[in-house]
Motif scaffolding. Structure first.
Motif, PDB file in Angstrom:
ATOM      1  N   LEU A   1       0.822  -1.202   0.000  1.00 57.07           N
ATOM      2  CA  LEU A   1       0.000   0.000   0.000  1.00 57.07           C
ATOM      3  C   LEU A   1       0.861   1.259   0.000  1.00 57.07           C
ATOM      4  N   THR A   2       1.957   1.258   0.748  1.00 52.35           N
ATOM      5  CA  THR A   2       2.849   2.425   0.778  1.00 52.35           C
ATOM      6  C   THR A   2       3.474   2.684  -0.586  1.00 52.35           C
ATOM      7  N   LEU A   3       3.930   1.615  -1.238  1.00 51.89           N
ATOM      8  CA  LEU A   3       4.535   1.767  -2.564  1.00 51.89           C
ATOM      9  C   LEU A   3       3.538   2.304  -3.573  1.00 51.89           C
ATOM     10  N   LEU A   4       2.324   1.801  -3.554  1.00 58.46           N
ATOM     11  CA  LEU A   4       1.304   2.293  -4.480  1.00 58.46           C
ATOM     12  C   LEU A   4       0.982   3.760  -4.203  1.00 58.46           C
ATOM     13  N   SER A   5       0.945   4.160  -2.932  1.00 57.24           N
ATOM     14  CA  SER A   5       0.665   5.552  -2.605  1.00 57.24           C
ATOM     15  C   SER A   5       1.754   6.475  -3.130  1.00 57.24           C
ATOM     16  N   ILE A   6       3.008   6.076  -3.010  1.00 58.28           N
ATOM     17  CA  ILE A   6       4.117   6.901  -3.517  1.00 58.28           C
ATOM     18  C   ILE A   6       4.043   7.036  -5.036  1.00 58.28           C
ATOM     19  N   LEU A   7       3.769   5.941  -5.710  1.00 53.75           N
ATOM     20  CA  LEU A   7       3.702   5.985  -7.176  1.00 53.75           C
ATOM     21  C   LEU A   7       2.569   6.886  -7.645  1.00 53.75           C
ATOM     22  N   VAL A   8       1.416   6.794  -7.008  1.00 53.84           N
ATOM     23  CA  VAL A   8       0.283   7.635  -7.410  1.00 53.84           C
ATOM     24  C   VAL A   8       0.581   9.101  -7.151  1.00 53.84           C
ATOM     25  N   THR A   9       1.200   9.420  -6.020  1.00 57.45           N
ATOM     26  CA  THR A   9       1.544  10.813  -5.723  1.00 57.45           C
ATOM     27  C   THR A   9       2.539  11.378  -6.736  1.00 57.45           C
ATOM     28  N   ALA A  10       3.550  10.601  -7.099  1.00 57.32           N
ATOM     29  CA  ALA A  10       4.526  11.057  -8.087  1.00 57.32           C
ATOM     30  C   ALA A  10       3.873  11.290  -9.441  1.00 57.32           C
ATOM     31  N   LEU A  11       2.960  10.415  -9.820  1.00 55.47           N
ATOM     32  CA  LEU A  11       2.278  10.576 -11.104  1.00 55.47           C
ATOM     33  C   LEU A  11       1.421  11.835 -11.111  1.00 55.47           C
ATOM     34  N   LEU A  12       0.718  12.120 -10.033  1.00 51.85           N
ATOM     35  CA  LEU A  12      -0.112  13.321  -9.969  1.00 51.85           C
ATOM     36  C   LEU A  12       0.732  14.586 -10.028  1.00 51.85           C
TER      37      LEU A  12
END
Length: 201
Positions: A121-132
């Protein structure tokens, strides 16, 4: 029905028949058919009729407690009643036998599973934030414009050529006017049509 292996479980067999001399004596049995459609041998049930009046319908219920050693005992269980000249078999009841019941997983496995899930979940949150953030930066980028200094440098030669052309024409007209004598020569120097009109006036 559901049962654990080696656990006592019972079901009833109801027998109804007219109490006549031909049917008053009988024996009750049970057997089962497993998941591979294999039929087991019959085992006798301890079931006996009570004295009743003749020619009356008699009903009794016999209880069966089958042996369930392991999961292979899973199947459909039937009651079978044998008279001297007649055999009747019941519809049957399905019994599911489980070797073991529910067991809680070890605490170590639960902690490892929770750690992996949290990390994912932490990894997915970081990836989504970077993409935004990347998309937001792309939307705010200003459009490309021409350099004012470059545009001025490209227009300057055109202005100079126009000025030079006008200046050259004025010089030519002036020379033509200065070369006109008081009386017309036999072969005057050619001038532009517009300039001749000005001279003769």
């Amino acid at each position: 029905m559901v049962s654990l292996a080696n656990e006592a479980i019972s079901f009833g067999c109801k027998i109804s028949y007219p109490h006549t001399p031909e049917l008053k004596d009988f024996t009750a049995w049970y057997f089962h058919v497993d998941l591979q459609s294999q039929r087991s041998s019959e085992k006798q049930i301890n079931c006996s009729a009570h004295p009743v009046q003749e020619n009356q319908t008699h009903s009794l219920k016999c209880w069966v407690t089958p042996q369930l050693p392991n999961a292979s005992a899973t199947g459909t269980y039937y009651c079978s009643v044998h008279w001297p000249n007649l055999i009747r078999i019941s519809k049957g009841i399905f019994i599911l036998v489980r070797d073991t019941g529910y067991r809680e997983p070890p605490q170590g496995a639960q902690k490892l599973l929770l750690f992996c899930f949290t990390g994912l979940l932490t990894l997915l949150s970081i990836l989504v934030t970077a993409l935004l953030l990347w998309k937001k930066g792309q939307m705010r980028a200003p459009p490309k414009r021409l350099d004012p200094g470059t545009a001025h440098g490209q227009e300057q030669p055109v202005a100079e050529s126009i000025y030079a052309s006008l200046q050259g024409r004025d010089t030519e007209i002036y020379s033509c006017i200065q070369t006109v004598p008081s009386s017309l020569p036999p072969n005057p120097e050619p001038c532009l049509p517009g300039e001749n009109a000005q001279i003769y006036e």
